[in-house]
Structures are given as structure tokens and as C-alpha cells.
Design an enzyme around this catalytic site. Structure first.
Site, PDB file in Angstrom:
ATOM      1  N   HIS A   1      -6.398  -7.693  12.982  1.00  0.00           N
ATOM      2  CA  HIS A   1      -5.184  -6.859  13.022  1.00  0.00           C
ATOM      3  C   HIS A   1      -4.906  -6.472  14.471  1.00  0.00           C
ATOM      4  O   HIS A   1      -5.811  -6.091  15.203  1.00  0.00           O
ATOM      5  CB  HIS A   1      -5.413  -5.609  12.164  1.00  0.00           C
ATOM      6  CG  HIS A   1      -4.177  -4.806  11.914  1.00  0.00           C
ATOM      7  ND1 HIS A   1      -3.076  -5.298  11.245  1.00  0.00           N
ATOM      8  CD2 HIS A   1      -3.871  -3.519  12.216  1.00  0.00           C
ATOM      9  CE1 HIS A   1      -2.152  -4.352  11.150  1.00  0.00           C
ATOM     10  NE2 HIS A   1      -2.596  -3.272  11.729  1.00  0.00           N
TER      11      HIS A   1
ATOM     12  N   LYS B   1       0.847  -1.206   0.000  1.00  0.00           N
ATOM     13  CA  LYS B   1       0.000   0.000   0.000  1.00  0.00           C
ATOM     14  C   LYS B   1       0.880   1.253   0.000  1.00  0.00           C
ATOM     15  O   LYS B   1       2.074   1.180   0.337  1.00  0.00           O
ATOM     16  CB  LYS B   1      -0.905  -0.009   1.232  1.00  0.00           C
ATOM     17  CG  LYS B   1      -0.165   0.043   2.573  1.00  0.00           C
ATOM     18  CD  LYS B   1      -1.083  -0.311   3.725  1.00  0.00           C
ATOM     19  CE  LYS B   1      -0.350  -0.275   5.059  1.00  0.00           C
ATOM     20  NZ  LYS B   1      -1.151  -0.888   6.135  1.00  0.00           N
TER      21      LYS B   1
ATOM     22  N   ARG C   1     -10.794  -0.374  14.644  1.00  0.00           N
ATOM     23  CA  ARG C   1     -10.725   0.376  13.377  1.00  0.00           C
ATOM     24  C   ARG C   1     -11.840  -0.106  12.454  1.00  0.00           C
ATOM     25  O   ARG C   1     -12.930   0.430  12.478  1.00  0.00           O
ATOM     26  CB  ARG C   1      -9.322   0.210  12.775  1.00  0.00           C
ATOM     27  CG  ARG C   1      -8.983   1.214  11.724  1.00  0.00           C
ATOM     28  CD  ARG C   1      -7.494   1.233  11.400  1.00  0.00           C
ATOM     29  NE  ARG C   1      -6.954  -0.054  10.918  1.00  0.00           N
ATOM     30  CZ  ARG C   1      -5.682  -0.225  10.543  1.00  0.00           C
ATOM     31  NH1 ARG C   1      -4.822   0.774  10.617  1.00  0.00           N
ATOM     32  NH2 ARG C   1      -5.254  -1.394  10.105  1.00  0.00           N
TER      33      ARG C   1
ATOM     34  N   ARG D   1       0.664 -10.837   6.764  1.00  0.00           N
ATOM     35  CA  ARG D   1       0.631  -9.600   5.979  1.00  0.00           C
ATOM     36  C   ARG D   1       1.821  -8.747   6.400  1.00  0.00           C
ATOM     37  O   ARG D   1       1.803  -8.108   7.449  1.00  0.00           O
ATOM     38  CB  ARG D   1      -0.655  -8.823   6.257  1.00  0.00           C
ATOM     39  CG  ARG D   1      -1.945  -9.622   6.095  1.00  0.00           C
ATOM     40  CD  ARG D   1      -3.166  -8.751   6.366  1.00  0.00           C
ATOM     41  NE  ARG D   1      -3.159  -8.109   7.667  1.00  0.00           N
ATOM     42  CZ  ARG D   1      -3.635  -8.662   8.772  1.00  0.00           C
ATOM     43  NH1 ARG D   1      -4.186  -9.861   8.755  1.00  0.00           N
ATOM     44  NH2 ARG D   1      -3.573  -8.009   9.909  1.00  0.00           N
TER      45      ARG D   1
ATOM     46  N   CYS E   1      13.174  25.319   3.293  1.00  0.00           N
ATOM     47  CA  CYS E   1      12.236  25.969   2.370  1.00  0.00           C
ATOM     48  C   CYS E   1      11.444  24.887   1.623  1.00  0.00           C
ATOM     49  O   CYS E   1      11.647  23.698   1.834  1.00  0.00           O
ATOM     50  CB  CYS E   1      12.987  26.832   1.362  1.00  0.00           C
ATOM     51  SG  CYS E   1      14.208  27.928   2.107  1.00  0.00           S
ATOM     52  N   MET E   2      10.579  25.305   0.710  1.00  0.00           N
ATOM     53  CA  MET E   2       9.769  24.337  -0.033  1.00  0.00           C
ATOM     54  C   MET E   2      10.634  23.413  -0.890  1.00  0.00           C
ATOM     55  O   MET E   2      10.358  22.226  -1.012  1.00  0.00           O
ATOM     56  CB  MET E   2       8.738  25.060  -0.904  1.00  0.00           C
ATOM     57  CG  MET E   2       7.734  24.106  -1.541  1.00  0.00           C
ATOM     58  SD  MET E   2       6.539  24.901  -2.618  1.00  0.00           S
ATOM     59  CE  MET E   2       5.557  25.838  -1.473  1.00  0.00           C
ATOM     60  N   ASP E   3      11.695  23.972  -1.454  1.00  0.00           N
ATOM     61  CA  ASP E   3      12.491  23.212  -2.436  1.00  0.00           C
ATOM     62  C   ASP E   3      13.983  23.125  -2.115  1.00  0.00           C
ATOM     63  O   ASP E   3      14.727  22.484  -2.859  1.00  0.00           O
ATOM     64  CB  ASP E   3      12.344  23.860  -3.818  1.00  0.00           C
ATOM     65  CG  ASP E   3      10.925  24.284  -4.085  1.00  0.00           C
ATOM     66  OD1 ASP E   3      10.059  23.401  -4.191  1.00  0.00           O
ATOM     67  OD2 ASP E   3      10.665  25.507  -4.144  1.00  0.00           O
TER      68      ASP E   3
ATOM     69  N   TYR F   1      14.718  31.805   5.574  1.00  0.00           N
ATOM     70  CA  TYR F   1      13.544  32.539   6.055  1.00  0.00           C
ATOM     71  C   TYR F   1      13.607  32.774   7.562  1.00  0.00           C
ATOM     72  O   TYR F   1      13.965  31.867   8.322  1.00  0.00           O
ATOM     73  CB  TYR F   1      12.269  31.747   5.751  1.00  0.00           C
ATOM     74  CG  TYR F   1      11.883  31.721   4.299  1.00  0.00           C
ATOM     75  CD1 TYR F   1      11.586  32.905   3.606  1.00  0.00           C
ATOM     76  CD2 TYR F   1      11.809  30.522   3.606  1.00  0.00           C
ATOM     77  CE1 TYR F   1      11.216  32.881   2.264  1.00  0.00           C
ATOM     78  CE2 TYR F   1      11.441  30.491   2.263  1.00  0.00           C
ATOM     79  CZ  TYR F   1      11.143  31.662   1.592  1.00  0.00           C
ATOM     80  OH  TYR F   1      10.784  31.631   0.285  1.00  0.00           O
TER      81      TYR F   1
HETATM   82  C1  LIG Z   1      -0.466  -1.873   6.833  1.00  0.00           C
HETATM   83  C2  LIG Z   1      -1.062  -3.121   7.304  1.00  0.00           C
HETATM   84  C3  LIG Z   1      -0.270  -4.256   7.510  1.00  0.00           C
HETATM   85  C4  LIG Z   1       1.240  -4.227   7.438  1.00  0.00           C
HETATM   86  O1  LIG Z   1       1.748  -3.785   8.680  1.00  0.00           O
HETATM   87  P1  LIG Z   1       3.332  -3.772   8.972  1.00  0.00           P
HETATM   88  O2  LIG Z   1       3.413  -3.368  10.394  1.00  0.00           O
HETATM   89  O3  LIG Z   1       3.894  -2.735   8.050  1.00  0.00           O
HETATM   90  O4  LIG Z   1       3.838  -5.106   8.676  1.00  0.00           O
HETATM   91  C5  LIG Z   1      -0.903  -5.444   7.832  1.00  0.00           C
HETATM   92  N1  LIG Z   1      -2.244  -5.504   7.966  1.00  0.00           N
HETATM   93  C6  LIG Z   1      -3.042  -4.424   7.804  1.00  0.00           C
HETATM   94  C7  LIG Z   1      -4.506  -4.563   7.981  1.00  0.00           C
HETATM   95  C8  LIG Z   1      -2.476  -3.197   7.484  1.00  0.00           C
HETATM   96  O5  LIG Z   1      -3.263  -2.128   7.347  1.00  0.00           O
END
Ligand SMILES: *Cc1c(COP(=O)(O)O)cnc(C)c1O
Length: 389
Positions: free
Chosen positions: A166, A39, A136, A221, A313-315, A267
Site C-alpha cells: 500500500h 470497508k 502500518r 483495490r 446541536c446534537m440533533d 447554545y
Molecule cells: C482503504 C484502502 C484502500 C482503498 O483506498 P482508496 O484511496 O479509497 O482507493 C486500498 N488498500 C488498502 C490497504 C486500504 O486500506
């Protein structure tokens, strides 16, 4: 391969990601499916390049947060299964079906709506998310879970492929909360697994996978560990194998000057020289994600640590050089020079945040250079490849 026309670039060492995925796969044993979490443009590392190398190293599934991210991978030629971890719209079910993208479900109402609104014949694969304490998204009660599974069971074009949860505190060594979540997950699973056949069961993010490799069911995951970063500083001494940090950020001095005592920089004139000083100008700023809070941070120039002086700065920003240096001298903001290293962990510590945020915040304005087998495999300049519409 796109080119770029500024001397600032991210290097993503795909060899590190390959080795991290292999080490993770060995750690959890062969039968466990590694779901590579890519992601947010693979935490800023480059979605398709990371996806490909993770799959090459043995990952069998990918995960992203939103359907658009999954579509981006499909458009770039990825054919592996992809799970969307966040919420999707019922109205996007035909698209998910067409692109073979797996969706997460967690509300009875959503599934009800889906069974009436989605009339396609192509099957959409679903994973059911359980909220065991993260608070969540996820179904929380036995009834909800059973109702959702029954609805899916009756729908010929919906298929339950997975069930997951999770953990909120897996990266903390104090384990009582994660144990409570394990318990709730087991108890919700016990009620359903004899009635429904669900091939994939997963609960492990990186921290869970690293710490509890025998308790992660049949898939994990993995995000942050794949990129070579430890989920939390307290886990650092406990790592079961070394992780290899893949992300680095480099640039070059575009201007060098000698200021006399009492002259100011940037700045607000917040920095004033205390002696005769060599000041370099670095062409990176907050619009690149190198935010103003990083004022005062040490970066690497010519193999030595040198402080950022004055406001960012920005850049552009300025750095106090150890001595006169030529224009074009390499500057490293994250990564190594001459055996010295700045990790994303150091940047996170300076910002009072977590390492996850650091590669994510380096913006699309910075081109990514991908290294594989030690040499440049590809360059991606998002300003050319993905113009804003
Ligand atoms: C982002 C995410 C992960 C990965 O988590 P890490 O700590 O980066 O391994 C796993 N499961 C869900 C639902 C997530 O949103």
C-alpha cells in the site's frame, strides 16, 4: 424495504458507482481484477448495495477492513470473494474458512500459530501484505517474506492467493516517495515470484490506479474513486476521466420564524441577528455526523446558498434563510439544487480534512436511499434493520 420517519436522508446514486467502476475497469484494461473496497459500510454509502452494483459493473473481488465487515456482507447474501485488509485473529481462521473469506497475513509468528492452531480441512486463502514504506502493517524484510511463504506452502489448509503493498503518497503529484515504494515492492517480489506461485499481485489504491494504470500488476483495490471522489485536491486537474459523485445528504425545514434585530440563536448565544432575519430550523445535528465545526458553512435551501448560524446541536441546527420559506422546504447539505452544488470536497475543505471522512462520518442514524436507473431501488434505515444489541 425499510421505511423511515424523519425527513433526513442520504441518497446514494448507484448509477454513478456503476459508471465509475466501469470507467476504472476500462482505464486498467480487461485482464486486471478490480477489487471494490467497501470497508466502513462502503465509506458510508451502504456496503451490500455498493458491493452488488460494483460486481455488476465488473468488479470481481471485494475488500473490507475487518472480518466482521466481511461477515456482514456474507449475511446479506454476497457470495463474491472478499479480502480482509486489516489484521484478523488466528482463532477466527475456522470462521474465515467456513465463510470463504480471504485474510491478510504479515507476521511470521501469526502464520506459525495458525499452522498449529488451525486444524480444519477447509482451505483459507491468504494475501501477504508487504510494508514498503507505509509503516502500518506488512512484512518488511526478505527473510520475513520468505519464512511466511514457506510456512504457508507447507500447510495443506493455507493457500497463498495474493501479495500486496500500500502506498503512502500516491495522491501527491510529487512522486519520489511512491517511486521508492514501487522499487521496494519490485525487489521483494523478485525474490519470491520464481519460488512461489502467487496468482494475484496488487499495489494500487485509487490514486495509484488513476495515475499509474500500466504499473499496477494484475489487480487494483479501489475505494474513493468508485464513490466518485478524487483522492486529493491536487489530482483533480489530472483526472484521466470524470468521476461521478454518488453521495448526497438532504433534509427539510421543520420550523421557520422571523427574528427581530438583536435576538440570539442556539447554545452559547453565539449568533445575534443584525437585522430582521428569517431563521429556519434543520433537523440534523452532530449525532448525525454533521459536526459543530460546520457552523458557518453554506448549505442549499430553495436553490440558494444559506449559512448555518449559531452552534450546531446534537440533533438540529439553524440556518439564515434568504427570505421567508415554508416548513418542509428541501434543504441540501451535500449535493445539488438548481445547478448549485455542495461536494463532499467542500465539506472536507471547511473541516480541514479529506473528502474520505465526509461520507464516513454521516452516522447510522441517517437512512440511506439507493437510486438505480434513476429511481428508488431500496431504502435502508439502520435503526430498524440493525438495532443495537
Ligand atoms: C482503504 C484502502 C484502500 C482503498 O483506498 P482508496 O484511496 O479509497 O482507493 C486500498 N488498500 C488498502 C490497504 C486500504 O486500506
Amino acid at each position: 424495504m425499510s421505511s423511515f420517519h424523519r425527513d433526513t436522508w442520504v441518497e446514494v446514486d448507484l448509477d454513478c458507482i456503476y459508471e465509475n467502476v466501469q470507467a476504472i475497469q476500462e482505464h486498467v484494461t480487461k485482464g486486471v481484477t478490480v477489487i471494490a473496497v467497501v470497508k466502513a459500510n462502503a465509506y458510508g454509502h451502504g456496503d451490500v448495495q455498493v458491493a452488488n452494483v460494483a460486481l455488476e459493473a465488473g468488479a470481481k473481488y471485494l475488500a473490507v477492513s475487518f472480518l466482521d465487515e466481511a461477515m456482514s456482507l456474507r449475511q446479506q447474501g454476497i457470495t463474491a470473494p472478499i479480502l480482509v485488509l486489516g489484521a484478523s485473529r488466528v482463532s477466527d481462521l475456522p470462521l474465515a474458512a467456513k465463510e470463504d473469506i480471504t485474510l491478510t497475513v504479515f507476521q511470521k509468528e501469526w502464520v506459525e500459530e495458525a499452522t498449529s492452531a488451525y486444524q480444519g480441512t477447509e482451505v483459507v486463502k491468504l494475501h501477504l501484505k508487504l510494508d514498503t514504506g507505509m509503516g502500518r502493517i506488512g512484512a518488511r524484510t526478505q527473510e520475513e517474506v520468505a519464512q511466511i511463504l514457506e510456512l504457508i506452502d507447507k500447510a495443506p489448509n493455507l493457500q497463498i492467493e495474493g501479495i500486496y503493498t500500500h502506498f503512502a503518497t500516491a495522491d501527491e503529484l510529487q512522486s519520489s516517495y511512491v517511486e521508492q515504494q514501487f522499487e521496494r515492492f519490485h525487489s521483494l517480489l523478485n525474490q519470491v515470484t520464481n519460488q512461489f506461485s502467487i496468482p494475484m499481485i496488487h499495489c494500487g489504491n485509487s490514486a495509484t490506479t488513476l495515475r499509474f494504470p500500466t504499473r499496477i500488476f494484475n489487480a487494483v483495490r479501489v475505494g474513493i474513486a468508485m464513490y466518485g471522489l478524487t483522492p486529493s485536491p491536487e489530482m483533480e486537474p489530472e483526472l484521466p476521466f470524470p468521476l461521478k459523485e454518488a453521495f448526497s445528504l438532504h433534509t427539510k425545514l421543520v420550523h421557520v420564524k422571523k427574528l427581530s434585530i438583536g435576538e440570539s440563536v442556539s447554545y452559547g448565544a453565539t449568533y445575534t441577528t443584525k437585522e430582521e432575519e428569517w431563521i429556519g430550523t434543520v433537523p440534523v445535528g452532530y449525532a448525525d455526523g454533521w459536526i459543530r465545526k460546520l457552523q458557518g458553512m453554506n448549505i442549499l435551501v430553495d436553490g440558494k446558498f444559506a449559512p448555518i448560524v449559531g452552534r450546531i446541536c446534537m440533533d438540529q441546527f439553524m440556518v439564515k434563510l434568504p427570505h421567508e420559506l415554508p416548513i418542509g422546504t428541501k434543504v441540501t447539505l451535500i449535493g445539488k439544487q438548481d445547478g448549485k452544488k455542495i461536494s463532499s470536497n467542500d465539506v472536507a475543505a471547511k473541516l480541514d480534512t479529506i473528502n474520505y471522512e465526509v461520507p464516513c462520518m454521516i452516522s447510522y442514524r441517517v437512512p440511506r436511499m439507493f437510486l438505480r436507473n434513476g429511481s428508488i431501488m431500496e431504502v435502508r434505515n439502520y435503526l430498524q434493520d440493525k438495532p443495537l444489541e
